[in-house]
Design an enzyme around this catalytic site. Structure first.
Site, PDB file in Angstrom:
ATOM      1  N   ARG A  58      79.527 -30.794  37.882  1.00  0.00           N
ATOM      2  CA  ARG A  58      79.805 -29.289  37.170  1.00  0.00           C
ATOM      3  C   ARG A  58      80.684 -29.488  35.810  1.00  0.00           C
ATOM      4  O   ARG A  58      80.552 -28.478  35.082  1.00  0.00           O
ATOM      5  CB  ARG A  58      81.119 -28.663  38.205  1.00  0.00           C
ATOM      6  CG  ARG A  58      81.690 -27.583  37.687  1.00  0.00           C
ATOM      7  CD  ARG A  58      82.198 -26.549  38.938  1.00  0.00           C
ATOM      8  NE  ARG A  58      83.151 -27.369  39.734  1.00  0.00           N
ATOM      9  CZ  ARG A  58      84.308 -27.931  39.494  1.00  0.00           C
ATOM     10  NH1 ARG A  58      84.682 -27.714  38.237  1.00  0.00           N
ATOM     11  NH2 ARG A  58      84.902 -28.616  40.240  1.00  0.00           N
ATOM     12  N   TYR A 111      72.873  -3.962  29.359  1.00  0.00           N
ATOM     13  CA  TYR A 111      72.395  -4.495  30.838  1.00  0.00           C
ATOM     14  C   TYR A 111      73.244  -4.042  31.719  1.00  0.00           C
ATOM     15  O   TYR A 111      74.461  -4.005  31.797  1.00  0.00           O
ATOM     16  CB  TYR A 111      71.971  -5.869  31.032  1.00  0.00           C
ATOM     17  CG  TYR A 111      71.778  -6.212  32.319  1.00  0.00           C
ATOM     18  CD1 TYR A 111      70.861  -5.803  33.135  1.00  0.00           C
ATOM     19  CD2 TYR A 111      72.771  -7.298  33.056  1.00  0.00           C
ATOM     20  CE1 TYR A 111      70.383  -5.932  34.535  1.00  0.00           C
ATOM     21  CE2 TYR A 111      72.319  -7.805  34.438  1.00  0.00           C
ATOM     22  CZ  TYR A 111      71.357  -7.078  34.966  1.00  0.00           C
ATOM     23  OH  TYR A 111      71.054  -7.564  36.360  1.00  0.00           O
ATOM     24  N   ASP A 183      73.611 -10.716  22.858  1.00  0.00           N
ATOM     25  CA  ASP A 183      72.675 -11.077  23.861  1.00  0.00           C
ATOM     26  C   ASP A 183      71.269 -11.087  23.333  1.00  0.00           C
ATOM     27  O   ASP A 183      70.965  -9.852  23.041  1.00  0.00           O
ATOM     28  CB  ASP A 183      72.834 -10.054  25.179  1.00  0.00           C
ATOM     29  CG  ASP A 183      71.967 -10.511  26.323  1.00  0.00           C
ATOM     30  OD1 ASP A 183      70.861 -10.829  26.307  1.00  0.00           O
ATOM     31  OD2 ASP A 183      72.437 -10.030  27.513  1.00  0.00           O
ATOM     32  N   LYS A 208      64.700 -15.321  31.944  1.00  0.00           N
ATOM     33  CA  LYS A 208      63.419 -14.217  31.363  1.00  0.00           C
ATOM     34  C   LYS A 208      62.447 -15.003  30.427  1.00  0.00           C
ATOM     35  O   LYS A 208      61.879 -16.031  31.166  1.00  0.00           O
ATOM     36  CB  LYS A 208      64.078 -13.144  30.443  1.00  0.00           C
ATOM     37  CG  LYS A 208      65.251 -12.474  31.335  1.00  0.00           C
ATOM     38  CD  LYS A 208      64.826 -11.889  32.695  1.00  0.00           C
ATOM     39  CE  LYS A 208      65.932 -11.025  33.458  1.00  0.00           C
ATOM     40  NZ  LYS A 208      67.288 -11.295  33.521  1.00  0.00           N
TER      41      LYS A 208
HETATM   42  N1  LCS Z   1      71.404 -10.061  29.816  1.00  0.00           N
HETATM   43  C1  LCS Z   1      70.331  -9.284  29.764  1.00  0.00           C
HETATM   44  C2  LCS Z   1      69.855  -8.352  28.462  1.00  0.00           C
HETATM   45  C3  LCS Z   1      69.668  -8.976  31.107  1.00  0.00           C
HETATM   46  O1  LCS Z   1      68.422  -8.174  31.070  1.00  0.00           O
HETATM   47  C4  LCS Z   1      70.145  -9.586  32.209  1.00  0.00           C
HETATM   48  C5  LCS Z   1      69.503  -9.511  33.498  1.00  0.00           C
HETATM   49  C6  LCS Z   1      71.372 -10.306  32.177  1.00  0.00           C
HETATM   50  C7  LCS Z   1      71.687 -10.242  30.701  1.00  0.00           C
HETATM   51  C8  LCS Z   1      71.731 -11.134  33.594  1.00  0.00           C
HETATM   52  O2  LCS Z   1      70.977 -12.260  33.524  1.00  0.00           O
HETATM   53  P1  LCS Z   1      70.791 -12.812  34.954  1.00  0.00           P
HETATM   54  O3  LCS Z   1      72.260 -13.235  35.568  1.00  0.00           O
HETATM   55  O4  LCS Z   1      70.063 -11.709  35.750  1.00  0.00           O
HETATM   56  O5  LCS Z   1      69.972 -14.188  34.693  1.00  0.00           O
HETATM   57  N2  LCS Z   1      68.578  -8.363  33.393  1.00  0.00           N
HETATM   58  C9  LCS Z   1      67.662  -8.073  34.376  1.00  0.00           C
HETATM   59  C10 LCS Z   1      66.865  -7.038  34.280  1.00  0.00           C
HETATM   60  O6  LCS Z   1      66.925  -6.274  33.307  1.00  0.00           O
HETATM   61  N3  LCS Z   1      66.437  -6.714  35.287  1.00  0.00           N
HETATM   62  O7  LCS Z   1      66.577  -7.654  36.288  1.00  0.00           O
HETATM   63  C11 LCS Z   1      67.587  -8.298  35.698  1.00  0.00           C
END
Ligand code: LCS
Length: 401
Positions: A58, A111, A183, A208
């Protein structure tokens, strides 16, 4: 260490750690939860920070550390921290810099889970948030208060694709002694490096484009050595949203093809956006690569290209949009983005359902908006699928009429 400014070379070599033991080309996966000390004195010295070395999974892992170094190199920051999800990165980065009584300024459209964290959890913790239109410089300046600590936004914004001027926000933050956090998930470091415009901290959902293959949930934050150390020693260590070594390895592998993948995503998306914009049943296409888009002038300035994601409005009702989406055969109805597969989703009922209807309207996210993450398939196949689904929608309309 390879010293190249070219992204194609950097995604493969920058930050790579040479395997001193066997000379393995591919990064070894250190699938271990703990690390053996030679003796008690060594264990104690590592805990005290008097000796470098790993202690416990961790607190750090060699495979995860390599990914962090690779990401710092790609974002041109001093260091980076890896997390078990994008939300792990977002929450740990914010909470490491905020305490009870603080105020932050955030973009009204974000988001859905980032919005939910700020709109629901932060007020319960005594952290105040002002949601503003981040394209409006005077609105941002007017929101600054005595207790304001930071400015947070996405560009392009998920899901409406509004582009924010990185330099404008970074300048406001600098002149008012605030931290700026962006972001960069939608662009990835292949297309945009916010640190070059003065942004302090860059968060990513590595789920992504960075990984790119739809098989990992992960996050990364890039920033100064001081900032990353603070995050690692507080919210990462004590809240514990760490990345697994296996996932770090998959993302390192994904990064090797980031620039070629993103290049094809951009080419395909440009063709799809032009097709949709010319289609009589499409009312509006939000894609920064179209001259009609508000963010088009920032291409070449802060973004190397327009990316693989767009949002659009059907000329019709919500039911027409549902008919269209349900008629797709190649494009998958799924949230997430940046994968090889073309993914389509309905933000109001899916990713942005944490917003109340009025909050969505205030953030410019309409009930009929559709988001498309254009994949790596042959672009003619993607366009044929969209065409046949729009034809099905049209023929249903004629039957009803
Ligand atoms: N920031 C952005 C711009 C995102 O699109 C997402 C997830 C996150 C942070 C969070 O990331 P995660 O914890 O899911 O890795 N966006 C998503 C979306 O647009 N569709 O499904 C998840």
């Amino acid at each position: 260490m390879i010293d190249s400014k070219h992204i194609e070379t950097k995604t493969i070599h920058a930050g790579k750690v040479k395997d001193g033991q066997f000379g393995a080309l591919s990064t070894p996966i250190y699938q271990t939860s703990t690390f053996i000390f030679d003796n008690v004195q060594q264990g104690s010295a590592r805990f005290m920070g008097e000796e470098e070395g790993f202690i416990y999974g961790r607190l750090g892992n060699p495979t995860v550390r390599e990914l962090e170094q690779r990401m710092a190199a790609l974002e041109s920051t001093e260091d980076a921290a890896a997390f078990g999800s994008g939300m792990g990165a977002v929450s740990a980065t914010l909470l490491a810099n905020l305490e009870k009584g603080d105020h932050l300024i955030a973009s009204a459209a974000l988001y859905g889970c980032t919005f939910s964290l700020m709109n629901h959890k932060f007020p319960q913790m005594g952290i105040e948030v002002s949601f503003v239109d981040m394209t409006n410089e005077s609105e941002i300046r007017a929101a600054i208060k005595e207790n304001t600590k930071l400015i947070y936004f996405e560009t392009p914004i998920n899901p409406n694709m509004v582009v924010i001027d990185l330099e404008m926000v970074a300048n406001i933050a600098k002149h008012n002694n605030l931290l700026s956090i962006v972001d960069n998930t939608f662009m990835s470091p292949a297309l945009q490096n916010p640190a070059e415009f003065g942004i302090d901290l860059i968060v990513h959902s590595a789920t992504k484009y960075l990984n790119g293959h739809g098989d990992v949930i992960a996050g990364v934050t890039c920033g100064s050595k001081e900032q990353i150390e603070n995050i690692k020693l507080t919210t990462l260590k004590d809240m514990g949203a760490v990345m697994s070594p296996n996932d770090a390895w998959l993302i390192i592998r994904g990064l090797k093809t980031l620039s070629v993948r993103v290049e094809r995503h951009c080419e395909n998306a440009q063709r799809v956006a032009e097709f949709l914009e010319a289609h009589p049943r499409i009312k509006q296409v939000n894609y920064p690569g179209l001259p009609s888009h508000q963010g088009y002038p920032l291409i070449g300035k802060q973004m190397r290209a327009a990316g693989g994601i767009m949002a659009f409005e059907i000329d019709g009702t919500f039911d027409d949009a549902v008919t269209f989406m349900n008629s797709l055969k190649l494009c998958s109805i799924a949230v997430s983005l940046g994968d090889a597969e073309t993914l389509i989703q309905h933000p109001a009922s899916m990713t942005h359902s944490p917003y109340e209807e009025e909050e969505r309207a205030a953030a410019g996210i309409s009930e009929t908006l559709i988001r498309l993450s254009v994949g790596l398939e042959n672009v003619h196949d993607i366009i044929s699928d969209l065409t046949q689904a729009l034809d099905v929608m049209n023929s249903r309309l004629r039957q009803v009429g």
